[in-house]
Design a protein around this motif. Structure first.
Motif, PDB file in Angstrom:
ATOM      1  N   THR A   1     -98.900   4.436 -38.877  1.00 25.21           N
ATOM      2  CA  THR A   1     -98.850   5.443 -37.821  1.00 25.21           C
ATOM      3  C   THR A   1     -97.281   5.910 -37.931  1.00 25.21           C
ATOM      4  N   ASP A   2     -96.430   4.938 -38.378  1.00 24.21           N
ATOM      5  CA  ASP A   2     -94.910   5.420 -38.626  1.00 24.21           C
ATOM      6  C   ASP A   2     -94.843   6.245 -39.813  1.00 24.21           C
ATOM      7  N   GLU A   3     -95.687   5.894 -40.835  1.00 18.09           N
ATOM      8  CA  GLU A   3     -95.332   6.674 -41.980  1.00 18.09           C
ATOM      9  C   GLU A   3     -95.984   7.930 -42.059  1.00 18.09           C
ATOM     10  N   ALA A   4     -97.187   7.973 -41.405  1.00 13.59           N
ATOM     11  CA  ALA A   4     -98.025   9.447 -41.102  1.00 13.59           C
ATOM     12  C   ALA A   4     -96.985  10.291 -40.249  1.00 13.59           C
ATOM     13  N   ASN A   5     -96.411   9.670 -39.333  1.00 10.03           N
ATOM     14  CA  ASN A   5     -95.495  10.394 -38.427  1.00 10.03           C
ATOM     15  C   ASN A   5     -94.260  11.209 -39.278  1.00 10.03           C
ATOM     16  N   LYS A   6     -93.668  10.204 -39.954  1.00 13.84           N
ATOM     17  CA  LYS A   6     -92.832  10.763 -40.786  1.00 13.84           C
ATOM     18  C   LYS A   6     -93.044  11.863 -41.675  1.00 13.84           C
ATOM     19  N   CYS A   7     -94.244  11.779 -42.198  1.00  9.78           N
ATOM     20  CA  CYS A   7     -94.770  12.743 -43.220  1.00  9.78           C
ATOM     21  C   CYS A   7     -95.529  13.933 -42.269  1.00  9.78           C
ATOM     22  N   GLN A   8     -95.338  14.050 -41.303  1.00 10.10           N
ATOM     23  CA  GLN A   8     -96.185  14.630 -40.432  1.00 10.10           C
ATOM     24  C   GLN A   8     -97.686  15.061 -40.815  1.00 10.10           C
ATOM     25  N   VAL A   9     -98.402  13.944 -40.847  1.00  8.13           N
ATOM     26  CA  VAL A   9     -99.713  14.055 -41.422  1.00  8.13           C
ATOM     27  C   VAL A   9    -100.680  13.495 -40.191  1.00  8.13           C
ATOM     28  N   LYS A  10    -101.794  14.074 -39.758  1.00  7.06           N
ATOM     29  CA  LYS A  10    -102.580  13.569 -38.742  1.00  7.06           C
ATOM     30  C   LYS A  10    -103.476  12.646 -39.023  1.00  7.06           C
ATOM     31  N   LEU A  11    -103.583  11.512 -38.167  1.00  2.77           N
ATOM     32  CA  LEU A  11    -104.464  10.277 -38.667  1.00  2.77           C
ATOM     33  C   LEU A  11    -105.559  10.854 -37.615  1.00  2.77           C
ATOM     34  N   ILE A  12    -106.755  10.393 -38.236  1.00  2.00           N
ATOM     35  CA  ILE A  12    -107.958  10.520 -37.493  1.00  2.00           C
ATOM     36  C   ILE A  12    -108.422   9.121 -37.528  1.00  2.00           C
ATOM     37  N   GLN A  13    -108.788   8.398 -36.211  1.00  4.02           N
ATOM     38  CA  GLN A  13    -109.269   6.989 -36.202  1.00  4.02           C
ATOM     39  C   GLN A  13    -110.644   6.949 -36.097  1.00  4.02           C
ATOM     40  N   VAL A  14    -111.444   6.136 -36.976  1.00  2.00           N
ATOM     41  CA  VAL A  14    -112.703   5.894 -36.777  1.00  2.00           C
ATOM     42  C   VAL A  14    -113.225   4.400 -36.575  1.00  2.00           C
ATOM     43  N   LYS A  15    -114.233   4.282 -35.863  1.00  2.46           N
ATOM     44  CA  LYS A  15    -114.525   2.861 -35.587  1.00  2.46           C
ATOM     45  C   LYS A  15    -115.576   2.352 -36.280  1.00  2.46           C
ATOM     46  N   THR A  16    -116.108   3.000 -37.307  1.00  8.51           N
ATOM     47  CA  THR A  16    -117.005   2.607 -38.256  1.00  8.51           C
ATOM     48  C   THR A  16    -117.074   3.012 -39.516  1.00  8.51           C
ATOM     49  N   GLY A  17    -117.650   2.085 -40.600  1.00  9.19           N
ATOM     50  CA  GLY A  17    -117.385   2.812 -41.908  1.00  9.19           C
ATOM     51  C   GLY A  17    -118.754   3.631 -42.638  1.00  9.19           C
ATOM     52  N   LEU A  18    -119.600   3.804 -41.710  1.00 14.53           N
ATOM     53  CA  LEU A  18    -120.854   4.200 -41.548  1.00 14.53           C
ATOM     54  C   LEU A  18    -120.913   5.744 -41.403  1.00 14.53           C
ATOM     55  N   SER A  19    -121.046   6.579 -42.459  1.00 13.89           N
ATOM     56  CA  SER A  19    -120.961   7.949 -42.507  1.00 13.89           C
ATOM     57  C   SER A  19    -121.896   8.779 -41.914  1.00 13.89           C
TER      58      SER A  19
END
Ligand code: ZN
Length: 840
Positions: free
Chosen positions: A569-587
């Protein structure tokens, strides 16, 4: 007549008696005669500070530091009264440009800026600057006291102190007690890298517009605070050459005004008078053109000033004394006199024309704002472009004082030039689109940077013949003949703030857009967080992800479990990149997160070759990219030590453009045993000359085909009768003077993820043929450039050639990049390619 003469003699005598007796000359201060040694930068700074202390007509101010920590400074030289009112004159000047708002108190004074030694080994600059300073404050030159009453002179004694000290140190190390004029002696032959450059091996006189280097950034910040009327840049050229001053050679950029042309002529006449009186040789109107905006003459011209390049013969090799082919010895003293004379001529002609300098300067900006000459009145940058590249664009515009903002006329349709398609098309303006209007103080500079193709009056140019920003930045952009208005509000940059939720996600996924994502990958590597990337598009939890999307799973990072969410989370904020959280590895569709189509990103250790045989420019750009843009460790290995290095310690070996025949066996052995080599430009010849490679076979095949189809010219064919004076022009038909070509991409290959299906590159050399047993990842399919000059024979050769390719050799891989993808660190789109190749 007699009375005037008497007064003049008296005043000169009086000033000399009062000032030069109390003010030490450079000789007295330094303890040696100017021209008998190369002065260290810190000693010259001491002298400038000393003059500033003892003279009320000089005020030295530091404006920053070089990469190696040496101070940058300028000295304001004028009458005491003018210096007291400096702030008022500065403001009045800026208000007249329209770049700042306010009420002018009326009076304007010309600012004349003399910049020395931007190239470190053009070593006379710093010495000449000291002589110029002393001459002005001691008023030992006829007319100088009048100049100071009417003008404010700004002297920057050394724009590149790191390069200058490198030269001076080396010269002191290698010189004989009595300077040896023999051109073969060590003192005239310095080793790699050239002291012309700065710490990151950048040519600071190619950096004015792009401002990638801190020396340039700080200098231009200061420049923009004053906006001088005249800027003179002092250089040196080859030892056998005489002296160059204005007028400049063709081509001249078409935005240069009639008055700027006229003043170029006046400058030439003023110099010629003084040079004639000293029987000095010189030339004008050759070599040094006024076209590409990179330089210390064109950039000021496009900023409303009179910009000039001066070139003294001497350059990086001539030391204190150098025996020329004519048998004459060129001394440092003579070179000092050359630049000193040109400095005096510059001040004289500026003083004589000071009123017109000011009125025309004001008119330049007034016209820009009210009657822009640019045929396109609006440039629209699509808001849908990658945020990181837009960030780089805004920075470039800000540094060049170009205004931009949200576009008005939302939803309206316009006829427009579409840069990517390189033809007229249609545009509908949408929310978040950005407008750069031609109706602004920097209008001519907008034209220079954004016209799709710059019109050169002559194809023989000193440098680039194309640089249009939408190509360099790979932007979706349009040029409109219509005048569009801005929306009222400013561009609001949306700040990305990712937060750690109560539930621990199975993975964080990031859509892959460009450089911010690469920066994040580099940052995660440094924190030992593993990540993957998707080779194919997929969707999960109803969200679509593109090729190259970054997948950071909890499962891959068990060792960092307790800090995993916090670091990501910290590094993504520094790079201004949006993280998307997922609860599964199944696409929902496409491959799952744990699939072999989601390989791990590689935390590669990287070696970059430098030293003799490598191109310093190519090394410098890559070094700068890793250290200053990507912030990822890179080890520079000097080719002199390469035989002693165990390259197995490195996952990636980068060969900047250069010649590596001596290291060919070492390099081949490294690849065969599993290493990855990235070869740029000329470095590719290591593999093109190795019989076992696919590249060699492709080249051989093409050569055979060419031979079979070659048209034979008979020995008595009249076309063989060519004139001597046309030789140079005929040679041009074979080359590309750095023109821009469209590159088609294999968008399924991980090395070009984030670049789309087309990209643009600055092309200088003809390409390689397509690989039979290898991957053709980026290639040119058209013979014509989208912008810039390419000779007709060059065009025939360039169609269907490779730009980015790769092949497996043994258990390793070589990646070929035939041209500089990150030219001078301003070809910003190239960062994505380089990041992909290094980490994927
Ligand atoms: Zn130079």
């Amino acid at each position: 007549m007699r009375r005037i003469l008497f007064t003049a003699i008296f005043s000169v005598f009086f000033v000399v008696a009062s000032d030069s007796q109390t003010i030490k000359s450079p000789d007295e201060f330094l303890g040696y005669e100017l021209g008998t040694r190369f002065t260290f930068h810190h000693k010259a700074v001491e002298y400038f500070k000393y003059i500033s202390d003892v003279s009320s007509m000089a005020d030295y101010r530091e404006y920053g530091y070089s990469y190696e920590g040496r101070p940058l400074g300028v000295c304001f030289v004028s009458s005491e009264k003018n210096l007291k009112n400096l702030e008022e004159y500065r403001k009045n000047n800026l208000i007249k440009t329209g770049l700042v708002k306010g009420e002018s108190s009326g009076k304007q004074v010309p600012f004349i800026w003399l910049g020395y030694n931007i190239h470190g080994n053009e070593s006379v600059g710093l010495e000449a600057a000291m002589k110029t300073l002393f001459t002005l404050v001691a008023s030992t030159y006829q007319g100088a006291d009048e100049w100071l009453k009417s003008c404010i002179i700004i002297i920057d004694p050394c724009q590149n102190p790191d390069g200058r000290d490198l030269y001076a140190n080396r010269y002191r190390t290698s010189r004989n007690t009595i300077p040896d004029p023999d051109k073969n002696s060590w003192e005239h032959n310095q080793e790699w890298p050239s002291a012309r450059l700065n710490h990151y091996l950048f040519d600071l006189n190619r950096d004015w517009t792009w401002q990638t280097q801190i020396e340039t950034q700080q200098r231009i910040e200061l420049y923009n605070r004053y906006m001088p009327h005249v800027f003179a840049d002092f250089h040196e050229m080859g030892t056998e050459s005489t002296f160059f001053f204005a007028p400049g050679a063709e081509p001249w950029h078409e935005v240069i005004t009639p008055w700027q042309r006229e003043f170029n002529e006046l400058m030439g006449k003023s110099n010629a008078e003084l040079f004639d009186s000293k029987s000095k040789l010189y030339f004008t109107k050759e070599n040094y053109d006024l076209f590409c905006p990179s330089f210390g003459d064109t950039w000021p011209l496009f900023n409303g000033a009179m910009g000039f390049t001066f070139e003294q013969g001497g350059g990086g090799v001539s030391g204190l004394a150098y025996k020329k082919e004519s048998g004459d010895t060129l001394t440092l003293k003579e070179r000092i006199d050359g630049h000193f004379t040109a400095s005096m001529a510059t001040l004289k002609v500026s003083y004589e024309n000071s009123e017109k300098l000011i009125s025309e300067f004001n008119r330049f900006f007034e016209e820009n704002e009210k009657r822009p000459p640019f045929s396109y009145k609006s440039i629209i940058i699509k808001g849908s472009n990658d945020k990181s590249i837009l960030g780089s664009l805004f920075q470039l515009l800000d540094r060049n004082q170009i205004r931009y903002g949200p576009a008005g006329s939302l939803g309206k349709k316009f006829k427009a030039f579409d840069y990517a398609a390189n033809k007229e098309g249609e545009l509908t303006i949408e929310k978040d689109d950005i407008l750069i209007s031609a109706y602004q103080p920097q209008s001519r500079f907008v034209q220079v940077l954004f016209e799709p193709d710059s019109k050169a009056s002559d194809s023989l140019s000193y440098d680039l013949t194309a640089w249009s920003i939408p190509y360099a930045y790979n932007l979706k952009a349009y040029a409109l003949a219509d005048q569009i208005k801005h929306e009222e509000e400013n561009i609001e940059s949306e700040k990305v703030t990712n937060t750690i939720g109560p539930d621990k996600p199975y993975a964080y996924i990031i859509n892959y857009y460009g450089f911010s994502e690469i920066k994040l990958i580099a940052a995660l590597h440094k924190k030992n967080i593993k990540s993957r990337y998707s080779v194919k598009p997929f969707s999960i939890n109803g969200i679509d992800f593109n090729r190259g999307s970054v997948i950071i799973t909890r499962g891959d990072n068990q060792l960092n479990e307790n800090k995993f969410d916090e670091i990501v989370t910290d590094e993504a904020n520094k790079c201004q990149v949006k993280l998307i959280q997922v609860k599964t590895g199944l696409s929902d569709s496409g491959k799952d997160l744990g699939s072999a189509y989601s390989p791990l990103m590689k935390k590669n250790s990287i070696a970059l070759l430098c030293g003799e045989g490598t191109s310093s420019g190519s090394v410098g750009e890559l070094w700068y990219l890793f250290e200053r843009e990507l912030e990822y460790p890179v080890t520079l290995i000097n080719t002199a030590n390469a035989e002693r290095v165990d390259f197995r310690d490195y996952d990636v070996l980068i060969l900047p453009s250069g010649s590596y025949s001596r290291l060919k066996d070492t390099i081949m052995d490294y690849v065969k045993k599993g290493g990855k080599v990235i070869a740029f430009e000329n470095a590719i010849s290591v593999f093109a000359t190795e019989k076992t490679t696919a590249l060699f076979k492709a080249v051989e095949k093409r050569n055979t085909e060419l031979k079979a189809t070659e048209k034979k010219v008979k020995s008595d064919d009249p076309s063989l009768l060519k004139k001597f004076e046309d030789e140079r022009r005929q040679a041009l038909s074979e080359r590309s003077a750095r023109s821009i070509y469209k590159v088609n991409l294999d968008e399924t290959h991980p090395y070009v993820f984030g670049l789309g299906i087309e990209w643009f590159i600055m092309k200088r050399t003809a390409g390689y043929p397509f690989l039979d047993k290898g991957r053709n990842i980026g290639y040119i399919t058209e013979k014509d450039p989208v912008a810039g000059f390419a000779g007709y024979k060059f065009r025939d050769k360039i169609k269907n050639t490779l730009v980015i390719g790769s092949e497996n050799i043994g258990s390793g891989e070589v990646v070929y990049i035939t041209d500089d993808p990150y030219l001078r660190a301003f070809w910003k789109s190239g960062r994505i390619l380089l990041g992909n190749v290094v980490f994927r």
